[in-house]
Motif scaffolding. Structure first.
Motif, short mmCIF file in Angstrom:
data_model
loop_
_atom_site.label_atom_id
_atom_site.label_comp_id
_atom_site.label_asym_id
_atom_site.label_seq_id
_atom_site.Cartn_x
_atom_site.Cartn_y
_atom_site.Cartn_z
N GLY A 120 -8.10 16.22 5.59
CA GLY A 120 -6.84 16.45 4.89
C GLY A 120 -6.51 15.32 3.92
O GLY A 120 -7.40 14.75 3.29
N LYS A 121 -5.25 15.00 3.81
CA LYS A 121 -4.80 13.98 2.87
C LYS A 121 -5.44 12.63 3.19
O LYS A 121 -5.71 12.33 4.35
CB LYS A 121 -3.27 13.86 2.92
N GLN A 122 -5.64 11.83 2.13
CA GLN A 122 -6.32 10.55 2.30
C GLN A 122 -5.56 9.42 1.61
O GLN A 122 -4.91 9.62 0.59
CB GLN A 122 -7.73 10.61 1.70
N VAL A 123 -5.69 8.23 2.19
CA VAL A 123 -5.28 6.99 1.53
C VAL A 123 -6.41 5.98 1.73
O VAL A 123 -6.86 5.76 2.85
CB VAL A 123 -3.97 6.42 2.12
N ILE A 124 -6.89 5.40 0.63
CA ILE A 124 -7.93 4.38 0.70
C ILE A 124 -7.28 3.02 0.93
O ILE A 124 -6.35 2.64 0.22
CB ILE A 124 -8.75 4.34 -0.61
N ILE A 125 -7.77 2.29 1.93
CA ILE A 125 -7.35 0.90 2.15
C ILE A 125 -8.60 0.03 2.04
O ILE A 125 -9.47 0.06 2.92
CB ILE A 125 -6.67 0.71 3.51
N ASN A 126 -8.68 -0.72 0.96
CA ASN A 126 -9.84 -1.57 0.69
C ASN A 126 -9.51 -3.00 1.10
O ASN A 126 -8.64 -3.64 0.51
CB ASN A 126 -10.19 -1.48 -0.79
N LEU A 127 -10.23 -3.52 2.10
CA LEU A 127 -9.93 -4.84 2.65
C LEU A 127 -10.85 -5.94 2.15
O LEU A 127 -10.80 -7.06 2.65
CB LEU A 127 -10.01 -4.79 4.19
N VAL A 128 -11.71 -5.66 1.16
CA VAL A 128 -12.63 -6.70 0.69
C VAL A 128 -11.87 -7.77 -0.07
O VAL A 128 -10.77 -7.55 -0.58
CB VAL A 128 -13.76 -6.12 -0.18
N PHE A 188 -6.15 -4.83 -0.18
CA PHE A 188 -5.53 -5.88 0.63
C PHE A 188 -6.62 -6.83 1.07
O PHE A 188 -7.52 -6.46 1.83
CB PHE A 188 -4.82 -5.27 1.84
N ASP A 189 -6.58 -8.06 0.58
CA ASP A 189 -7.61 -9.06 0.88
C ASP A 189 -7.40 -9.57 2.31
O ASP A 189 -6.66 -10.53 2.54
CB ASP A 189 -7.51 -10.21 -0.13
N TYR A 190 -8.07 -8.93 3.25
CA TYR A 190 -7.85 -9.23 4.67
C TYR A 190 -8.18 -10.68 5.01
O TYR A 190 -7.42 -11.36 5.70
CB TYR A 190 -8.68 -8.28 5.53
N GLU A 219 -3.08 -12.53 11.93
CA GLU A 219 -3.03 -11.07 11.90
C GLU A 219 -1.62 -10.53 11.72
O GLU A 219 -1.44 -9.37 11.35
CB GLU A 219 -3.64 -10.48 13.17
N GLU A 220 -0.61 -11.36 11.99
CA GLU A 220 0.77 -10.89 11.81
C GLU A 220 1.05 -10.50 10.36
O GLU A 220 2.00 -9.75 10.07
CB GLU A 220 1.77 -11.95 12.27
N ASN A 221 0.23 -11.01 9.43
CA ASN A 221 0.42 -10.66 8.02
C ASN A 221 0.12 -9.19 7.74
O ASN A 221 0.56 -8.65 6.72
CB ASN A 221 -0.45 -11.54 7.13
N LEU A 222 -0.62 -8.54 8.64
CA LEU A 222 -0.82 -7.11 8.49
C LEU A 222 0.52 -6.38 8.53
O LEU A 222 0.80 -5.49 7.73
CB LEU A 222 -1.74 -6.57 9.59
N ALA A 223 1.36 -6.78 9.49
CA ALA A 223 2.68 -6.16 9.61
C ALA A 223 3.61 -6.63 8.49
O ALA A 223 4.41 -5.86 7.96
CB ALA A 223 3.29 -6.48 10.97
N ILE A 255 2.01 1.05 3.44
CA ILE A 255 1.41 2.28 3.97
C ILE A 255 2.39 3.11 4.79
O ILE A 255 2.05 4.21 5.21
CB ILE A 255 0.17 1.97 4.83
N ARG A 256 3.60 2.60 4.99
CA ARG A 256 4.55 3.27 5.87
C ARG A 256 4.82 4.72 5.47
O ARG A 256 4.81 5.63 6.30
CB ARG A 256 5.86 2.49 5.90
#
Length: 206
Positions: A113-121, A152-154, A163-167, A174-175
């Motif tokens: 179905g619907k998609q969202v790309i999240i690129n972490l490189v 998003f440069d992980y 990792e709190e920076n994810l939130a 992405i909400r």
């Protein structure tokens, strides 16, 4: 089928539940890390994994959420012998890569179905090159208006235990998509009351 399953008992207030995490590895482009990267001509990518979290409650209620991850859907490879010495190399140009890129996104929409790309490189050397190509292909894709692209440069924001920076930094971006996709929810004998309508397509350099 290759993958893994983990099941744990969890407690939510006075309720007991079973939390199950299932990962399914695609057989369409199999291979070990560093030896197989990117896509093939059919749009199947290396290291493509479908991960599902399922919660089973005592009252026979079931909730499920699914996401997918996989290698960047372009023609590229990493050469080298020792970890840390692998150099990223693009093996086909943009025009030759684009049909496979389009097939990959079309397959994702058909299956999930619907998609969202999240690129972490990140923005270091080869990662910047392949990340820029990824963004450019998305910009020229027929799916550019249907499938959002989020970079998003992980490693930059979340390395060294941050990792709190994810939130703090990614969650708000992405909400609206998370809310739109919803999740699967079944009320025992009453059957499904909600279905998940899309997935996040995530990648790092692996």
């Amino acid at each position: 089928m290759c993958g893994s399953v983990g099941i744990n008992t969890v407690y939510v207030g006075h309720q007991q539940a079973k939390a199950c995490l299932i990962s399914r590895l695609s057989c369409e482009r199999a291979g070990t890390r560093f030896n197989v990267r990117g896509t093939n001509d059919y749009g199947h990518v290396a290291n493509f994994v479908e991960t599902e979290q399922v919660i089973f409650l005592d009252n026979n209620h079931v909730a499920s959420y699914l996401l997918v991850r996989g290698s960047i859907p372009l023609f590229w490879e990493q050469t080298g012998v020792q970890v840390g010495t692998h150099k990223l190399r693009v093996s086909r140009g943009n025009e030759i890569s684009h049909p496979a890129f389009e097939r990959h996104l079309a397959t994702l929409q058909y299956l999930y179905g619907k998609q969202v790309i999240i690129n972490l490189v990140g923005n270091k050397e080869g990662e910047f090159t392949i990340g820029s190509m990824y963004k450019a292909h998305h910009k020229s894709s027929r799916f550019r208006d249907d499938i959002p692209y989020i970079a998003f440069d992980y490693h930059h924001y979340c390395s060294r235990g941050r990792e709190e920076n994810l939130a703090l930094m990614l969650k708000d971006r992405i909400r609206k998509h998370f809310d739109e996709f919803e999740f699967y929810y079944s009320l025992g004998n009453d059957g499904p009351k909600m279905y998940q309508s899309g997935t996040f397509r995530i990648n790092c350099i692996d």
